[in-house]
Each structure stands twice: as structure tokens, then as C-alpha cells.
Design a protein around this motif. Structure first.
Motif, mmCIF file in Angstrom:
data_model
loop_
_atom_site.group_PDB
_atom_site.id
_atom_site.type_symbol
_atom_site.label_atom_id
_atom_site.label_comp_id
_atom_site.label_asym_id
_atom_site.label_seq_id
_atom_site.Cartn_x
_atom_site.Cartn_y
_atom_site.Cartn_z
ATOM 1 N N GLU A 1 49.686 39.826 48.996
ATOM 2 C CA GLU A 1 49.777 39.047 47.636
ATOM 3 C C GLU A 1 50.305 37.773 47.838
ATOM 4 O O GLU A 1 49.925 36.863 46.820
ATOM 5 N N VAL A 2 51.265 37.323 48.769
ATOM 6 C CA VAL A 2 51.853 35.990 48.686
ATOM 7 C C VAL A 2 50.730 35.261 49.233
ATOM 8 O O VAL A 2 50.644 34.021 48.544
ATOM 9 N N ARG A 3 49.857 35.613 50.108
ATOM 10 C CA ARG A 3 48.616 34.629 50.470
ATOM 11 C C ARG A 3 47.810 34.443 49.484
ATOM 12 O O ARG A 3 47.423 33.159 49.236
ATOM 13 N N ILE A 4 47.407 35.560 48.963
ATOM 14 C CA ILE A 4 46.543 35.071 47.703
ATOM 15 C C ILE A 4 46.847 34.357 46.508
ATOM 16 O O ILE A 4 46.201 33.613 46.149
ATOM 17 N N GLU A 5 47.984 34.740 45.992
ATOM 18 C CA GLU A 5 48.580 33.901 45.235
ATOM 19 C C GLU A 5 48.620 32.397 45.515
ATOM 20 O O GLU A 5 48.519 31.538 44.819
ATOM 21 N N THR A 6 49.055 32.225 46.878
ATOM 22 C CA THR A 6 49.169 30.700 47.199
ATOM 23 C C THR A 6 47.621 30.338 47.165
ATOM 24 O O THR A 6 47.303 29.022 46.991
ATOM 25 N N HIS A 7 46.719 30.976 47.758
ATOM 26 C CA HIS A 7 45.517 30.416 47.508
ATOM 27 C C HIS A 7 44.802 30.002 46.389
ATOM 28 O O HIS A 7 44.352 29.157 46.096
ATOM 29 N N TYR A 8 45.185 30.873 45.278
ATOM 30 C CA TYR A 8 44.796 30.764 43.802
ATOM 31 C C TYR A 8 45.501 29.447 43.604
ATOM 32 O O TYR A 8 44.890 28.617 42.859
ATOM 33 N N SER A 9 46.714 29.400 43.738
ATOM 34 C CA SER A 9 47.570 28.154 43.269
ATOM 35 C C SER A 9 46.956 26.708 43.765
ATOM 36 O O SER A 9 46.910 25.808 43.363
ATOM 37 N N ARG A 10 46.400 26.748 45.012
ATOM 38 C CA ARG A 10 45.842 25.652 45.624
ATOM 39 C C ARG A 10 44.463 25.416 45.443
ATOM 40 O O ARG A 10 44.117 24.313 45.036
ATOM 41 N N SER A 11 43.613 26.449 45.553
ATOM 42 C CA SER A 11 42.330 26.321 45.359
ATOM 43 C C SER A 11 41.564 26.455 43.834
ATOM 44 O O SER A 11 40.599 26.005 43.593
ATOM 45 N N HIS A 12 42.310 27.408 43.053
ATOM 46 C CA HIS A 12 41.915 27.711 41.776
ATOM 47 C C HIS A 12 43.164 27.468 40.737
ATOM 48 O O HIS A 12 43.660 28.703 40.223
ATOM 49 N N PRO A 13 43.667 26.389 40.453
ATOM 50 C CA PRO A 13 45.104 26.414 39.805
ATOM 51 C C PRO A 13 44.993 26.741 38.377
ATOM 52 O O PRO A 13 46.110 27.057 37.908
ATOM 53 N N HIS A 14 43.642 26.814 37.832
ATOM 54 C CA HIS A 14 43.737 27.230 36.352
ATOM 55 C C HIS A 14 43.166 28.422 36.047
ATOM 56 O O HIS A 14 43.052 28.866 34.953
ATOM 57 N N THR A 15 43.270 29.282 37.207
ATOM 58 C CA THR A 15 42.611 30.751 37.106
ATOM 59 C C THR A 15 43.603 31.610 37.478
ATOM 60 O O THR A 15 44.596 31.383 38.313
ATOM 61 N N LEU A 16 43.445 32.980 36.647
ATOM 62 C CA LEU A 16 44.678 33.783 37.052
ATOM 63 C C LEU A 16 44.164 34.513 38.402
ATOM 64 O O LEU A 16 42.847 34.640 38.716
ATOM 65 N N THR A 17 45.087 35.091 39.123
ATOM 66 C CA THR A 17 44.666 35.516 40.263
ATOM 67 C C THR A 17 44.051 36.917 40.098
ATOM 68 O O THR A 17 44.297 37.686 39.283
ATOM 69 N N GLY A 18 42.979 36.962 40.950
ATOM 70 C CA GLY A 18 42.001 38.363 40.759
ATOM 71 C C GLY A 18 41.538 38.477 42.273
ATOM 72 O O GLY A 18 41.995 38.292 43.226
ATOM 73 N N GLY A 19 40.469 39.218 42.071
ATOM 74 C CA GLY A 19 39.882 39.632 43.310
ATOM 75 C C GLY A 19 40.124 41.177 43.615
ATOM 76 O O GLY A 19 40.227 41.945 42.874
ATOM 77 N N VAL A 20 39.966 41.397 45.069
ATOM 78 C CA VAL A 20 39.639 42.751 45.415
ATOM 79 C C VAL A 20 40.828 42.941 46.429
ATOM 80 O O VAL A 20 40.970 42.211 47.155
ATOM 81 N N VAL A 21 41.351 44.123 46.508
ATOM 82 C CA VAL A 21 42.443 44.563 47.650
ATOM 83 C C VAL A 21 41.570 45.576 48.565
ATOM 84 O O VAL A 21 41.007 46.682 48.054
ATOM 85 N N GLU A 22 41.517 45.272 49.628
ATOM 86 C CA GLU A 22 40.947 46.270 50.795
ATOM 87 C C GLU A 22 41.780 46.837 51.406
ATOM 88 O O GLU A 22 42.979 46.186 51.916
ATOM 89 N N VAL A 23 42.019 48.219 51.666
ATOM 90 C CA VAL A 23 42.748 49.081 52.535
ATOM 91 C C VAL A 23 41.950 49.478 53.701
ATOM 92 O O VAL A 23 41.097 50.091 53.658
ATOM 93 N N ARG A 24 42.522 49.059 54.988
ATOM 94 C CA ARG A 24 41.998 49.371 56.201
ATOM 95 C C ARG A 24 41.942 51.083 56.277
ATOM 96 O O ARG A 24 43.242 51.612 56.278
ATOM 97 N N LYS A 25 41.038 51.772 56.857
ATOM 98 C CA LYS A 25 41.035 53.175 56.710
ATOM 99 C C LYS A 25 41.302 53.360 58.181
ATOM 100 O O LYS A 25 40.554 52.554 59.363
ATOM 101 N N GLY A 26 41.948 54.514 58.857
ATOM 102 C CA GLY A 26 42.309 54.937 60.218
ATOM 103 C C GLY A 26 43.178 54.050 61.076
ATOM 104 O O GLY A 26 43.129 54.133 62.128
ATOM 105 N N SER A 27 43.993 53.077 60.271
ATOM 106 C CA SER A 27 44.642 52.276 61.185
ATOM 107 C C SER A 27 45.831 52.885 61.797
ATOM 108 O O SER A 27 46.433 52.550 62.753
ATOM 109 N N SER A 28 46.350 54.116 61.145
ATOM 110 C CA SER A 28 47.333 54.856 61.816
ATOM 111 C C SER A 28 47.306 56.129 61.936
ATOM 112 O O SER A 28 47.987 57.099 62.209
ATOM 113 N N GLY A 29 45.901 56.706 61.862
ATOM 114 C CA GLY A 29 45.618 58.081 61.761
ATOM 115 C C GLY A 29 45.992 58.795 60.659
ATOM 116 O O GLY A 29 44.914 59.762 60.302
#
Length: 75
Positions: free
Chosen positions: A25-53
Motif C-alpha cells: 500500500e505504501v509503495r503504490i501510494e508513493t508511485h501514484y504520488s510521483r507518477s500520477h499526482p492528480h489521479t486517485l490511487t487504483g489498480g489491482v492487488v495480487e495475492v500469491r497463492k501457495g506461499s505458506s501452504g
């Protein structure tokens, strides 16, 4: 499951590294503030399957215990 989340920008091809949900969340908000300053944060969250059994590993173990108890009760 500390490294189970990756965020993808809805405006460009940027993706965060796999990490915790709060790190992403922190990284994507930082990206949006630097690269898309006048755009609301959006996109997709991916969840890795099988990372812990996860739940599938627990279900297998539970099945093995059930079969052992069933066999033990027959003797």
C-alpha cells in the motif's frame, strides 16, 4: 504470508515487489504520488497463492489424522 501481496498500477505497467499488504500500500501510494499526482490511487492487488501452504496443507494433515483415527478405532 509476509510476502504474499503485490500491487499493480491502474494507469501504467508498474508493479510493486512482493511484500506485506501494508508495504505494498505504501509503495503504490508513493508511485501514484510521483507518477500520477492528480489521479486517485487504483489498480489491482495480487495475492500469491501457495506461499505458506495455506489451508490445503492443513486439510491434508487433518485428513491423515482422520484416517489414522478411523483405523485405530477398528482395532
Amino acid at each position: 504470508m509476509a510476502d504474499s501481496y503485490r500491487f499493480r498500477c491502474g494507469e501504467c505497467g508498474y508493479r510493486t515487489a512482493w511484500g506485506s499488504e501494508s508495504q505494498g500500500e505504501v509503495r503504490i501510494e508513493t508511485h501514484y504520488s510521483r507518477s500520477h499526482p492528480h489521479t486517485l490511487t487504483g489498480g489491482v492487488v495480487e495475492v500469491r497463492k501457495g506461499s505458506s501452504g495455506g489451508c490445503s496443507g492443513c486439510l491434508i494433515a487433518l485428513g491423515v489424522v482422520f484416517v489414522l483415527l478411523l483405523l485405530a478405532s477398528r482395532h
